[in-house]
Write a protein that holds these residues in place. Sequence first.
Motif, PDB file in Angstrom:
ATOM      1  N   PHE A  95       0.834  -1.199   0.000  1.00  0.00           N
ATOM      2  CA  PHE A  95       0.000   0.000   0.000  1.00  0.00           C
ATOM      3  C   PHE A  95       0.872   1.254   0.000  1.00  0.00           C
ATOM      4  O   PHE A  95       0.574   2.232  -0.689  1.00  0.00           O
ATOM      5  CB  PHE A  95      -0.962  -0.029   1.192  1.00  0.00           C
ATOM      6  N   LEU A  96       1.985   1.204   0.742  1.00  0.00           N
ATOM      7  CA  LEU A  96       2.903   2.345   0.749  1.00  0.00           C
ATOM      8  C   LEU A  96       3.432   2.623  -0.654  1.00  0.00           C
ATOM      9  O   LEU A  96       3.491   3.774  -1.088  1.00  0.00           O
ATOM     10  CB  LEU A  96       4.071   2.119   1.724  1.00  0.00           C
ATOM     11  N   SER A  97       3.774   1.558  -1.398  1.00  0.00           N
ATOM     12  CA  SER A  97       4.340   1.866  -2.719  1.00  0.00           C
ATOM     13  C   SER A  97       3.269   2.416  -3.658  1.00  0.00           C
ATOM     14  O   SER A  97       3.565   3.278  -4.478  1.00  0.00           O
ATOM     15  CB  SER A  97       5.155   0.704  -3.305  1.00  0.00           C
ATOM     16  N   LYS A  98       2.019   1.995  -3.458  1.00  0.00           N
ATOM     17  CA  LYS A  98       0.929   2.627  -4.215  1.00  0.00           C
ATOM     18  C   LYS A  98       0.819   4.119  -3.868  1.00  0.00           C
ATOM     19  O   LYS A  98       0.678   4.968  -4.744  1.00  0.00           O
ATOM     20  CB  LYS A  98      -0.409   1.941  -3.926  1.00  0.00           C
ATOM     21  N   LEU A  99       0.884   4.420  -2.566  1.00  0.00           N
ATOM     22  CA  LEU A  99       0.797   5.815  -2.115  1.00  0.00           C
ATOM     23  C   LEU A  99       1.917   6.656  -2.709  1.00  0.00           C
ATOM     24  O   LEU A  99       1.706   7.786  -3.148  1.00  0.00           O
ATOM     25  CB  LEU A  99       0.911   5.894  -0.584  1.00  0.00           C
ATOM     26  N   ARG A 100       3.129   6.082  -2.691  1.00  0.00           N
ATOM     27  CA  ARG A 100       4.299   6.818  -3.217  1.00  0.00           C
ATOM     28  C   ARG A 100       4.099   7.155  -4.680  1.00  0.00           C
ATOM     29  O   ARG A 100       4.369   8.271  -5.110  1.00  0.00           O
ATOM     30  CB  ARG A 100       5.566   5.981  -3.059  1.00  0.00           C
ATOM     31  N   LYS A 101       3.625   6.155  -5.437  1.00  0.00           N
ATOM     32  CA  LYS A 101       3.379   6.395  -6.858  1.00  0.00           C
ATOM     33  C   LYS A 101       2.359   7.506  -7.044  1.00  0.00           C
ATOM     34  O   LYS A 101       2.558   8.427  -7.825  1.00  0.00           O
ATOM     35  CB  LYS A 101       2.895   5.109  -7.550  1.00  0.00           C
ATOM     36  N   ARG A 102       1.266   7.424  -6.280  1.00  0.00           N
ATOM     37  CA  ARG A 102       0.205   8.420  -6.415  1.00  0.00           C
ATOM     38  C   ARG A 102       0.714   9.815  -5.999  1.00  0.00           C
ATOM     39  O   ARG A 102       0.454  10.805  -6.669  1.00  0.00           O
ATOM     40  CB  ARG A 102      -0.991   8.028  -5.533  1.00  0.00           C
ATOM     41  N   ALA A 103       1.515   9.857  -4.928  1.00  0.00           N
ATOM     42  CA  ALA A 103       2.005  11.151  -4.418  1.00  0.00           C
ATOM     43  C   ALA A 103       2.961  11.816  -5.397  1.00  0.00           C
ATOM     44  O   ALA A 103       3.032  13.042  -5.471  1.00  0.00           O
ATOM     45  CB  ALA A 103       2.694  10.950  -3.076  1.00  0.00           C
TER      46      ALA A 103
END
Lengths: 191, 191
Positions: free
Chosen positions: B181-189
């Motif tokens: 989930f963190l890597s999804k967040l990073r991509k989105r951010a």
Amino acid sequence: MKNELKKYLERFIELSDKESDMALQFFEYQKFPKHTLILRSGDICSFEAYIKRGCAREFFTDHKGNEHTVEFAVEDWWISEINSFENKVPSQVSIETLEETEILFLSLESKKELLEAVPSVERMFRIMMQRHVHVLKKRLLQNMSRNAMDRYLTFLEQYPTVVQRVPQYHIASYLGISQEFLSKLRKRAHQ
Amino acid sequence: MKNELKKYLERFIELSDKESDMALQFFEYQKFPKHTLILRSGDICSFEAYIKRGCAREFFTDHKGNEHTVEFAVEDWWISEINSFENKVPSQVSIETLEETEILFLSLESKKELLEAVPSVERMFRIMMQRHVHVLKKRLLQNMSRNAMDRYLTFLEQYPTVVQRVPQYHIASYLGISQEFLSKLRKRAHQ
């Protein structure tokens, strides 16, 4: 060796050279490799630690065995479990270095002596604690959920008189849950 | 009128009668009916408030319009938004009375004068803040979740150097989310 701490203190309080030299004597320098556990949960925290260089994290392990990182600390931050430190009770959290880390440690005994010797340092600790309150509150505002029953039981322990005095919807809101869920928790807790 | 506060101070510090009389002069007594908003979010918090009698709560309203109670305060507790108070910045939270409440208020100016006049009161504030840190940390340990993207962005703001320095799984753990989930967040951010 202790120049960073001297500069740090001088940001908060006015100190003569004599006073700052005196203050720094109460700190003990230690250097740790990466991944050193400097506080183990269940032990009494024997220090307030000023990070001179490096990085550490505070974490706890929940009843399911999952680790949660509570805080990070880098250069010029402090790390400690203040309740364990001041009241000599076992710490709920652990602290480990994440890099090679240089620390200036203050023991409880040294802190007492420091505050006797250089009373104005009390102000630095007061302001440092205020900042800590601010950081924790910001973090808390963003984190409201999970383990509702535990939170409810802790709430009862922390605010024993409040539960009778305020509307249930405020308590639900404090716990980050719905009123319906709170009444289920209450039933379960009182069974 | 101010007897409770006198007793409170004497739990933390030794004060002569003259000193405690002097200290109490800096506080201003006010009584409020139930449901009085004594701090509105967006305003600057102008006080540290000692609750003599009654009950208040601190709350914030999230971007969806939901209210969250951050803290309660009853007799012998303090309530304030310390960052707003000390740094004169707008408060993120509001404070309201939940019962008829009697408060002893300390303004920033009075606090400065008080600390000049009775320096040992600094210790009381330091210890009070330590207790606050402990209460907030306990609450935080039980509350890890929700609004992961906001938490991630705040994390970047608060610890700009940490993100490059520590393993991603520690950051995920700090945020209370999985690494995936963190890597999804990073991509989105970073889009």
